[in-house]
Design a protein around this motif. Structure first.
Motif, PDB file in Angstrom:
ATOM      1  N   ARG A  10       0.735  -1.007  -0.008  1.00 51.47           N
ATOM      2  CA  ARG A  10      -0.076   0.047   0.120  1.00 51.47           C
ATOM      3  C   ARG A  10       0.966   1.121  -0.072  1.00 51.47           C
ATOM      4  NH1 ARG A  10      -4.777   0.403   4.236  1.00 51.47           N
ATOM      5  NH2 ARG A  10      -5.438  -1.551   2.879  1.00 51.47           N
ATOM      6  N   ARG A  11       0.589   2.277  -0.658  1.00 50.90           N
ATOM      7  CA  ARG A  11       1.012   3.518  -0.513  1.00 50.90           C
ATOM      8  C   ARG A  11       1.090   4.222   0.700  1.00 50.90           C
ATOM      9  NH1 ARG A  11       1.525   5.750  -5.992  1.00 50.90           N
ATOM     10  NH2 ARG A  11       0.425   4.317  -7.525  1.00 50.90           N
ATOM     11  N   ARG A  12       2.239   4.671   0.948  1.00 46.09           N
ATOM     12  CA  ARG A  12       2.479   5.100   2.330  1.00 46.09           C
ATOM     13  C   ARG A  12       1.779   6.277   2.884  1.00 46.09           C
ATOM     14  NH1 ARG A  12       8.771   7.325   2.492  1.00 46.09           N
ATOM     15  NH2 ARG A  12       8.352   9.048   1.100  1.00 46.09           N
ATOM     16  N   HIS A  66       5.232  15.691  -5.737  1.00 44.31           N
ATOM     17  CA  HIS A  66       5.079  14.379  -6.633  1.00 44.31           C
ATOM     18  C   HIS A  66       3.673  13.543  -6.113  1.00 44.31           C
ATOM     19  CE1 HIS A  66       5.650  10.414  -8.187  1.00 44.31           C
ATOM     20  NE2 HIS A  66       6.782  10.919  -9.240  1.00 44.31           N
ATOM     21  N   PHE A  67       3.180  13.000  -7.126  1.00 49.28           N
ATOM     22  CA  PHE A  67       1.729  12.549  -6.548  1.00 49.28           C
ATOM     23  C   PHE A  67       2.068  11.111  -5.446  1.00 49.28           C
ATOM     24  CE2 PHE A  67       2.840  10.539 -10.949  1.00 49.28           C
ATOM     25  CZ  PHE A  67       3.063   9.237 -10.696  1.00 49.28           C
ATOM     26  N   ASP A  68       3.284  10.854  -5.348  1.00 52.61           N
ATOM     27  CA  ASP A  68       3.457   9.757  -4.326  1.00 52.61           C
ATOM     28  C   ASP A  68       4.267  10.383  -3.120  1.00 52.61           C
ATOM     29  OD1 ASP A  68       2.670   7.200  -5.398  1.00 52.61           O
ATOM     30  OD2 ASP A  68       4.609   6.791  -6.254  1.00 52.61           O
ATOM     31  N   THR A  70       8.692   5.633 -11.680  1.00 52.28           N
ATOM     32  CA  THR A  70       9.422   5.080 -10.818  1.00 52.28           C
ATOM     33  C   THR A  70       8.778   4.797  -9.265  1.00 52.28           C
ATOM     34  OG1 THR A  70      11.203   6.118 -11.755  1.00 52.28           O
ATOM     35  CG2 THR A  70      11.606   5.442  -9.430  1.00 52.28           C
ATOM     36  N   LEU A  71       8.741   3.718  -8.737  1.00 55.46           N
ATOM     37  CA  LEU A  71       8.283   3.354  -7.512  1.00 55.46           C
ATOM     38  C   LEU A  71       9.152   3.913  -6.212  1.00 55.46           C
ATOM     39  CD1 LEU A  71       6.683   0.170  -7.674  1.00 55.46           C
ATOM     40  CD2 LEU A  71       5.994   2.260  -8.508  1.00 55.46           C
ATOM     41  N   ARG A  72       9.045   5.007  -5.799  1.00 53.01           N
ATOM     42  CA  ARG A  72       9.650   5.301  -4.430  1.00 53.01           C
ATOM     43  C   ARG A  72       9.062   5.624  -3.309  1.00 53.01           C
ATOM     44  NH1 ARG A  72      11.799   9.107  -8.433  1.00 53.01           N
ATOM     45  NH2 ARG A  72      14.071   8.484  -9.047  1.00 53.01           N
ATOM     46  N   PRO A  75      13.019  -0.651  -2.056  1.00 50.84           N
ATOM     47  CA  PRO A  75      14.148   0.499  -2.816  1.00 50.84           C
ATOM     48  C   PRO A  75      13.399   0.836  -3.994  1.00 50.84           C
ATOM     49  CG  PRO A  75      14.978  -1.743  -2.187  1.00 50.84           C
ATOM     50  CD  PRO A  75      13.747  -2.032  -1.765  1.00 50.84           C
ATOM     51  N   ALA A  76      14.095   1.788  -4.611  1.00 52.68           N
ATOM     52  CA  ALA A  76      13.401   2.441  -6.027  1.00 52.68           C
ATOM     53  C   ALA A  76      13.299   1.461  -6.978  1.00 52.68           C
ATOM     54  CB  ALA A  76      14.232   3.757  -6.328  1.00 52.68           C
TER      55      ALA A  76
END
Length: 679
Positions: free
Chosen positions: A4-6, A279-281, A635-637, A661-662
């Protein structure tokens, strides 16, 4: 095990209403209690309103002030077309509220702000006209009250609202596909300021990605209500929210503001080293404040902003210099039968939280949105395309020169008010010029060009597009190609016959017609809106899966927005009656109950292509994660993996959180974990 997104947050349960402070209590503040630098005191006008429908359509404020019967108590925001009201009534209505003006207010300047009245408002204070807002139902406006205010007395604010269809405003007549809810549909507040004050500040933050710096340029819009010119001194500061670091400040500037005038005062740029990008994340927010001093008067105005760039290069979008391919879903506001367009904050936040759970990072809307919507998108990470409400091919069909001119003027006014209010929101990355107005119609093209030119003048930093439904044949002749990226609405299998084969041919035609430009599928989906369309969600699931897979085969597709999140209330609805008149189009119903297609869209919108979990030993596990190389891809960060081990009676017994990790688009990674509490 789930991922899940943090930044997902738990929202308060719907239905619980927080106690509001009494209006009288908010008026007890005196000048002596104010800080040395005064801020705008905003006094919400929620409860205490009286309301009545007026089928006569009269314009007699004195008759309404003296009228004792026929009123009902309402709370604002309010629409008469919700389930508790008169959902089929179209015409005029009156609202009035009494408030006490403390004597010390005569030394200040008082306005009333309406965040939106649909669609036309005439405003009176104590029977005297103080302002009007005609044919612009989605943008905010203020009316000056100081000249007619009665200090030390009860004052009466009276508003005539009307939602009668109009040939000369947008949306035009009944040529639009959403609710026609009349009333004071968004919050109303009194604004108390010094007599020389800042109406707003405009903030532009630009990045230097190589140097890892940012420059924040601020313009203060200063208003002098005094009858003599004033010399003003202004300084600004900016700081990341919730940061312990000292704010960055600008140099002091001096300007002269003529009596009764409004002046734009640019301030020297503020330089920020090692800025935190939005950023959206990771939707990191900053706050900017400007202090104004003019003799004995002082005022501070603050607003939130983000530091980010959103650009087109070739066929791709770039967010902060990184390529992104985006997916999302559009929400049709005003669809809860008991709220209509007068939506409470909890409902707005609940809907958009569900959109985030759908992995929505990109959305568009057909009209200027409630400020609470944009605040949520800012702080939770949803990119927004906000539009002028020119909708449908009938809008510019066979218009006379006079009607065309009036529609263009109305569109320009709505654009200016939308940009003025919303330009500081980092979530807003694009201005939509219009939607499905027939991109091959010369009058529609002339309108879009006028709106585009003005948007470029007001805000050259943001992209522009037109959402076209006429790209099926000869796309090269469509005006969609004139703007920053191509937006196509496709409904093969629903409004148009066909399936994945026809979708593929459609995308090929567009890519060939506009080589080198990004393509966004600005709408696709399944509407149970025609007699030949059978009920049921199964076909919606098929469309979500099959059409999205076709889009992934085209490198020029930079984004796709599913239409839509919710079944929606609309004046052209073919299902339901009254406040339930709707089109069945969404992955949730009017009350946000989820359909099976919700999960299908959630999976298709995930940047994670696959998660594979294998048991390597009785207590050890290996997780293999692969990210998508195509839509959606970024990119997943800052992601985390949540592990939960289930043991006795299939109950959760052990867990852990691992930082991921990214992971670049198309990349993969493996993680391992051991547990002791397993059967």
């Amino acid at each position: 095990m789930t991922s899940r997104r943090r930044f997902l947050a738990t929202l308060p349960a719907l239905g619980a209403t927080a106690a509001l402070p009494a209006f009288a209590a908010s008026q007890q503040k005196t000048t002596a209690e104010r800080p040395t630098v005064a801020i705008t005191e905003s006094i919400p006008l929620r409860a205490g309103w009286l309301f009545r429908l007026d089928p006569t359509g009269a314009h007699d404020p004195h008759a309404e002030l003296s009228r004792k019967d026929g009123w009902q108590n309402v709370t604002v925001p309010h629409t008469w077309q919700s389930m508790a009201g008169s959902p089929d009534y179209v015409g005029a209505a009156w609202y009035k509220i009494d408030f006490f003006c403390p004597p010390e207010w005569q030394h200040h300047f008082l306005r009333v702000e309406f965040e939106a009245v649909f669609h036309t408002a005439h405003v009176y204070l104590n029977g005297t006209p103080v302002g009007q807002h005609v044919g612009k139902g989605y943008t905010a406006f203020t009316c000056d009250l100081s000249a007619t205010l009665r200090p030390g007395q009860i004052n009466t604010l009276l508003v005539r609202a009307e939602n009668t269809p109009s040939e000369t405003m947008l949306p035009r007549m009944n040529f639009f596909d959403w609710a026609n809810d009349g009333g004071l549909v968004r919050p109303v507040s009194l604004l108390l300021t010094p007599r020389i004050f800042m109406d707003r500040i405009e903030i532009d933050a630009t990045q230097d990605l190589e140097m890892k710096t940012a420059a924040v340029n601020i313009r203060a819009i200063v208003r002098n209500t005094l009858d003599t010119p004033q010399i003003v001194r202004l300084s600004a500061s900016a700081q990341q929210e919730d940061s312990p670091s000292e704010p960055s400040v600008s140099e002091l500037v001096t300007a002269t503001v003529a009596a009764g005038a409004i002046t734009i005062v640019p301030l020297p740029p503020i330089h920020i080293d090692s800025p935190a990008f939005w950023h959206f994340d990771t939707p990191r927010m900053y706050s900017a404040s400007v202090d104004l001093h003019a003799g004995a008067e002082s005022h501070r105005h603050s607003d939130a902003f983000g530091i980010r760039s959103f650009q087109v290069r070739g066929t791709q979008f770039f967010l902060n210099g990184e390529p992104v391919r985006l997916m999302g879903v559009e929400r049709m506001a005003g669809s809860h039968p008991e709220f209509g367009m007068a939506e409470p904050t909890a409902w707005i936040e609940s809907n958009h939280s569900d959109m985030k759970e759908l992995n929505c990072v990109f959305t568009r809307v057909h009209w200027a949105q409630d400020n609470r919507v944009l605040d949520f998108c800012d702080r939770n990470g949803i990119l927004m395309q906000e539009e002028v409400p020119a909708w449908g091919p009938q809008t510019f069909k066979n218009t006379t020169a006079e009607t065309q001119s009036q529609l263009e003027q109305n569109g320009l006014e709505q654009l200016r008010e939308m940009v003025s209010r919303d330009r500081n929101h980092p979530s807003v990355v694009c201005w939509g010029l219009c939607n499905e107005v027939d991109g091959k119609n010369p009058r529609a093209r002339a309108f879009a060009r006028a709106i585009s030119a003005e948007a470029s003048r007001l805000d050259p930093s943001r992209l522009q597009t037109y959402a076209s439904h006429t790209l099926g044949e000869h796309p090269e002749a469509d005006m969609a190609g004139e703007f920053d990226f191509i937006s196509t609405n496709e409904y093969y299998g629903s409004w148009s016959p066909g399936g994945p084969k026809e979708v593929r041919a459609h995308m090929e035609r567009i890519a060939n017609a506009f080589p080198g430009k990004p393509i966004v599928v600005s709408e696709y989906g399944w509407c149970e809106c025609q007699p030949s369309i059978p009920p049921g969600d199964e076909r919606r699931v098929e469309i979500v899966n099959a059409h999205t897979e076709v889009f992934r085969d085209f490198p020029a597709v930079a984004g796709a927005i599913y239409f839509d999140f919710n079944d929606y209330r609309t004046l052209v609805g073919d299902k339901g009656v009254g406040s339930f008149r709707q089109r069945v189009h969404g992955v949730v119903d009017l009350y946000a109950n989820r359909k099976p297609s919700f999960q299908a869209l959630r999976l298709q919108s995930s940047p994670i292509e696959s998660l594979n979990l294998t048991r390597t030993k009785p207590t050890d596990f290996l997780l293999r994660l692969a990210s998508r190389k195509t839509l959606p891809a970024y990119t997943l960060r800052g992601y985390r993996v949540r592990w939960v081990a289930y043991g006795y009676d299939n109950l959760p017994m052990e867990g852990r959180l691992d930082d991921l990790p990214a992971v670049e688009p198309g990349g993969s990674i493996s993680l391992s974990a051991s547990f002791s509490q397993l059967d």
